[in-house]
Design a protein around this motif. Structure first.
Motif, PDB file in Angstrom:
ATOM      1  N   ALA A   1      -9.958   2.672  -2.277  1.00 13.64           N
ATOM      2  CA  ALA A   1     -10.744   3.451  -1.019  1.00 13.64           C
ATOM      3  C   ALA A   1      -9.592   3.532   0.161  1.00 13.64           C
TER       4      ALA A   1
ATOM      5  N   THR B   1     -10.128  10.718  -1.980  1.00 10.60           N
ATOM      6  CA  THR B   1     -10.014   9.554  -1.093  1.00 10.60           C
ATOM      7  C   THR B   1     -11.312   9.126  -1.266  1.00 10.60           C
ATOM      8  N   PRO B   2     -11.696   8.001  -1.670  1.00 10.47           N
ATOM      9  CA  PRO B   2     -12.927   7.363  -1.684  1.00 10.47           C
ATOM     10  C   PRO B   2     -12.986   6.839  -0.375  1.00 10.47           C
TER      11      PRO B   2
ATOM     12  N   ARG C   1     -14.388   3.904   2.300  1.00 12.42           N
ATOM     13  CA  ARG C   1     -14.743   2.731   2.347  1.00 12.42           C
ATOM     14  C   ARG C   1     -16.072   2.355   2.476  1.00 12.42           C
TER      15      ARG C   1
ATOM     16  N   VAL D   1     -13.692   1.630  -7.763  1.00 11.91           N
ATOM     17  CA  VAL D   1     -13.276   1.779  -6.572  1.00 11.91           C
ATOM     18  C   VAL D   1     -12.948   0.486  -5.745  1.00 11.91           C
TER      19      VAL D   1
ATOM     20  N   GLU E   1     -11.500  -1.988  -2.648  1.00  8.16           N
ATOM     21  CA  GLU E   1     -11.230  -2.015  -0.943  1.00  8.16           C
ATOM     22  C   GLU E   1      -9.861  -2.542  -0.984  1.00  8.16           C
TER      23      GLU E   1
END
Length: 372
Positions: free
Chosen positions: A134, A194-195, A197, A228, A230
């Motif tokens: 993320a 771009t995942p 957050r 995904v 973090e």
């Protein structure tokens, strides 16, 4: 669209002779036979009709008639006046016209615009990502479609909804290639995302191919569902040196270890005397067989894709010079031992001298006693 629509609609009728089309705009699958009707032509000879062809095979209009010879294996006029193309190909795309006169002298014209197509195999996603981070750009995969005509288009979907490239969080890199012999197309589409957050932990991506002809269903890939993650913040970067203190004898080995806990792991680069070392990224720097040119101040720089760069404290690497009788210049411990040995030597010499003087005095006193 219902049969019997106005001119310009797409019609495809199968008969004994293959594909028979009665409209102006037609499509035919590559490699299959195509039959074009000549409207108003008598069903039996004698016939007054003429076909004109302007395709990728001709530089000008090609004329065919029932009385003439067939055009190799490309096309020929059937007994009922229709035109047969035994195996239609890309070069057969173009304009076909027929002019027929019936027994009563009435003239009828037929005009066709022919296009061909080839449905490719099912598209697939190659090199699919299993994990995404993320907050930073990630490559999801590359969608590939091979063997289609016309080229068509590829599109991406996220959780069943179209994914529109915006140049920021979503970008697509496309490539189209055409086979020099078959004329068929290969399409590639590379997706970068771009995942956000705190977003979906397991998004579903898929890709679809849309043919470049009307009324053809899209072909879809199997979906992929990467995880995904973090990113974990970059903590303080520590530099550990072995041996401790960084002092080593000539030819010894020094190991520098850069500790930078983070997720994903950062890239580690090394710096000597303020200048980056031309080495591939590595958390460990090994200095085997240390020589004088290896002396200096070292540090490491940890670069994280979402947290930037952070440099460690510096450590000094030095060489302990040794002589024949042990460490000398450049060794604080060796210098102290040499001084201690010198002091002990002097004290030992004074003690021996004192002992000898005492013995001499004692013997003189003894001799004087004996004389008395």
């Amino acid at each position: 669209m219902a049969a019997g629509a106005t001119a310009g609609t797409w019609m495809l009728v199968l008969s004994l002779w293959g594909t028979v089309v009665g409209g102006q705009n037609i499509t035919a699958r590559m490699g299959e036979p195509l039959v074009l009707n000549c409207k108003g032509a008598p069903k039996k000879p004698p016939q007054q009709l003429e076909w004109k062809l302007n395709t990728g095979r001709t530089e000008a209009w090609k004329v065919l008639s029932p009385q003439g010879s067939p055009w190799d294996s490309v096309a020929r006029v059937l007994p009922n006046g229709s035109l047969l193309l035994p195996a239609v190909g890309i070069q057969d795309e173009g304009t076909f016209r027929c002019r027929a006169t019936n027994r009563h002298g009435k003239e009828t014209k037929s005009n066709y615009r022919v296009r061909v197509y080839q449905i490719p195999g099912k598209p697939e996603i190659i090199d699919p990502a299993s994990e995404l981070m993320a907050g930073i750009p990630n490559k999801v995969g590359t969608c590939v479609s091979e063997g289609g005509y016309p080229a068509g288009t590829l599109s991406w979907h996220l959780d069943g909804k179209p994914l529109i490239p915006d140049g920021k969080g979503v970008s697509v890199k496309e490539e189209i290639r055409r086979h020099p012999e078959t004329g068929l197309f290969t399409l590639q589409s590379e997706l970068m995302v771009t995942p956000a957050r705190g977003g979906t932990a397991h998004p579903t991506f898929s890709c679809s191919f849309s043919p470049g002809i009307p009324r053809r269903r899209a072909l879809n890939t199997a979906p992929i569902q990467p995880s995904v993650w973090e990113p974990v913040p970059l903590e303080e970067v520590r530099l550990v040196v072995e041996p401790e203190g960084g002092a080593v004898v000539p030819g010894g080995t020094v190991t520098l270890t850069c500790e930078a806990p983070a997720q994903p792991p950062p890239q580690i680069h090394w710096v000597k005397d303020g200048m980056p070392l031309p080495l591939p990224p590595s958390p460990i720097l090994l200095l085997p067989e240390v020589e004088p040119q290896d002396q200096g101040t070292y540090s490491c720089v940890a670069t994280h894709p979402s947290h930037g760069s952070q440099e460690s404290r510096s450590v000094s690497i030095s060489i302990i010079e040794t002589g024949e009788d042990g460490p000398t210049t450049g060794d604080v411990g060796g210098s102290g031992l040499g001084t201690l040995a010198l002091v002990l030597g002097i004290l030992g010499g004074l003690g021996i001298a004192t002992l000898l003087i005492g013995i001499i005095i004692w013997r003189r006193r003894r001799l004087r006693g004996e004389e008395r």
